[in-house]
Every structure is written in C-alpha cells, then in structure tokens.
Design an enzyme around this catalytic site. Structure first.
Site, PDB file in Angstrom:
ATOM      1  N   HIS A  16      46.754  16.120  88.790  1.00  0.00           N
ATOM      2  CA  HIS A  16      46.019  17.020  87.902  1.00  0.00           C
ATOM      3  C   HIS A  16      46.689  18.382  87.904  1.00  0.00           C
ATOM      4  CE1 HIS A  16      43.092  19.205  90.937  1.00  0.00           C
ATOM      5  NE2 HIS A  16      44.304  19.133  91.411  1.00  0.00           N
ATOM      6  N   CYS A  35      48.053  25.576  91.819  1.00  0.00           N
ATOM      7  CA  CYS A  35      47.317  24.467  91.191  1.00  0.00           C
ATOM      8  C   CYS A  35      47.517  24.453  89.683  1.00  0.00           C
ATOM      9  CB  CYS A  35      45.831  24.566  91.512  1.00  0.00           C
ATOM     10  SG  CYS A  35      45.488  24.423  93.258  1.00  0.00           S
ATOM     11  N   HIS A  41      50.470  18.215  89.927  1.00  0.00           N
ATOM     12  CA  HIS A  41      50.600  17.931  91.367  1.00  0.00           C
ATOM     13  C   HIS A  41      49.561  16.873  91.695  1.00  0.00           C
ATOM     14  CE1 HIS A  41      47.289  20.853  91.336  1.00  0.00           C
ATOM     15  NE2 HIS A  41      46.877  20.262  92.436  1.00  0.00           N
ATOM     16  N   HIS A  43      47.043  14.461  94.596  1.00  0.00           N
ATOM     17  CA  HIS A  43      46.260  14.423  95.834  1.00  0.00           C
ATOM     18  C   HIS A  43      45.933  12.979  96.182  1.00  0.00           C
ATOM     19  CE1 HIS A  43      45.444  18.737  95.809  1.00  0.00           C
ATOM     20  NE2 HIS A  43      45.150  18.634  94.525  1.00  0.00           N
ATOM     21  N   ASP A  81      42.583   5.917  89.707  1.00  0.00           N
ATOM     22  CA  ASP A  81      43.697   5.709  90.638  1.00  0.00           C
ATOM     23  C   ASP A  81      45.042   5.667  89.913  1.00  0.00           C
ATOM     24  OD1 ASP A  81      44.830   5.274  93.179  1.00  0.00           O
ATOM     25  OD2 ASP A  81      44.842   3.105  92.838  1.00  0.00           O
ATOM     26  N   HIS A  82      45.991   6.432  90.413  1.00  0.00           N
ATOM     27  CA  HIS A  82      47.332   6.545  89.821  1.00  0.00           C
ATOM     28  C   HIS A  82      47.301   7.102  88.394  1.00  0.00           C
ATOM     29  CE1 HIS A  82      48.351   4.143  93.307  1.00  0.00           C
ATOM     30  NE2 HIS A  82      49.627   4.325  93.071  1.00  0.00           N
ATOM     31  N   GLU A 128      39.567  16.292  98.749  1.00  0.00           N
ATOM     32  CA  GLU A 128      40.811  16.518  98.012  1.00  0.00           C
ATOM     33  C   GLU A 128      41.992  16.682  98.961  1.00  0.00           C
ATOM     34  OE1 GLU A 128      41.904  19.349  94.283  1.00  0.00           O
ATOM     35  OE2 GLU A 128      41.329  20.364  96.114  1.00  0.00           O
TER      36      GLU A 128
HETATM   37 NI    NI Z   1      44.963  20.075  93.121  1.00  0.00          NI
END
Ligand code: NI
Length: 143
Positions: A16, A35, A41, A43, A81-82, A128
């Site tokens: 995100h 961010c 990036h 998580h 997911d992914h 996160e």
């Molecule tokens: Ni983030």
C-alpha cells in the site's frame, strides 16, 4: 452462562501507500513520510478476529473454528493477500489505505458472515508491524 471470547489468527501480506491525490507531493510527504513512497511498500499483516458467545451445549463451541477460519479466508485473506490495498481490493476502493481504515472495512466484510455462523464479532486486531497494530470493536458506520 457467561460468554467466552475466542480468537482466530490469520496472516496475509500486501502493499500500500498512504497518499492523497488532492494533496501536493510535499504535503503527502510531510504528513505520511516514507509511507507515501509513490512506488509502494509492503507489510506482513496479522489479523486476530475475536468472537464472543456462550458455548453450544452440543459441541462446546462458541463458533466452529473451521467456519470462522473459512470466513476470514474467503472475505479477508483471499481479497487482500499479495494485493495492492490501494488498487486491487473492491471493498477498499476510494479508501485511504491506513491500517485504521482497513480494519473498519474488514469489520464490515465479516460481521454478517460471522453472525450467520452463529457468532458475535467483538474485536479485530490488525497488526501491521511488530511495533504497530490497531484494534476495532465495531460499529457499521461508513467511512
Ligand atoms: Ni505501510
């Protein structure tokens, strides 16, 4: 009989960025820092879903964990997911993809399926990073 709280954990990873199109690059950087990196990036998220209820006298279960796991997998893990949370997820369309906002949207996705499976959703914890997590206790108000 007093209720018992049962929690199921699942994991997913996703990309995100925290970004507002209506803000300048400078303002996005000032508020969101790293961010806001335009190239995203990621998580490794952990989600903890807590359901409350009185154990069924026949099964001893508040909710069958097989059912709870399937609901989380179908409604959360499969769509997230992914994926890129800003681009890929229908129920996050138009939402600033902060962990706070994501947990509220996840709540709205799993509340009814859990009710249909005989449970009462009371809390979602969305982790996160090892230093940051959010907790949400409900409400179906839109964001
Ligand atoms: Ni983030």
């Amino acid at each position: 009989m007093k209720p018992v709280y049962i929690t199921r954990r699942e994991t997913f990873n996703a990309a995100h960025k925290l970004w507002r199109e209506d803000w300048s690059d400078e303002k996005n950087w000032e508020v969101f820092g790293k961010c806001s990196n335009k190239n995203w990036h990621g998580h490794n998220f952990t989600i903890w879903v807590t359901v409350k209820g009185v154990p069924n006298p026949d099964t001893g279960f508040v909710i069958n964990l097989k059912d709870l796991s399937k609901i989380i997998k179908d409604s959360v893990i499969e769509p997230l997911d992914h994926r890129n949370l800003n681009l890929d997820v229908p129920f996050l369309k138009g939402v600033l993809a902060s962990t706070e906002n994501v947990v509220i949207k996840i709540w709205n996705e799993i509340l009814d399926p859990i009710k249909d499976a005989g449970g009462e959703l009371v809390k979602i914890k969305l982790v996160e990073t090892e230093n940051n997590y959010v907790e949400y206790y409900g409400g179906k108000e839109p964001i």
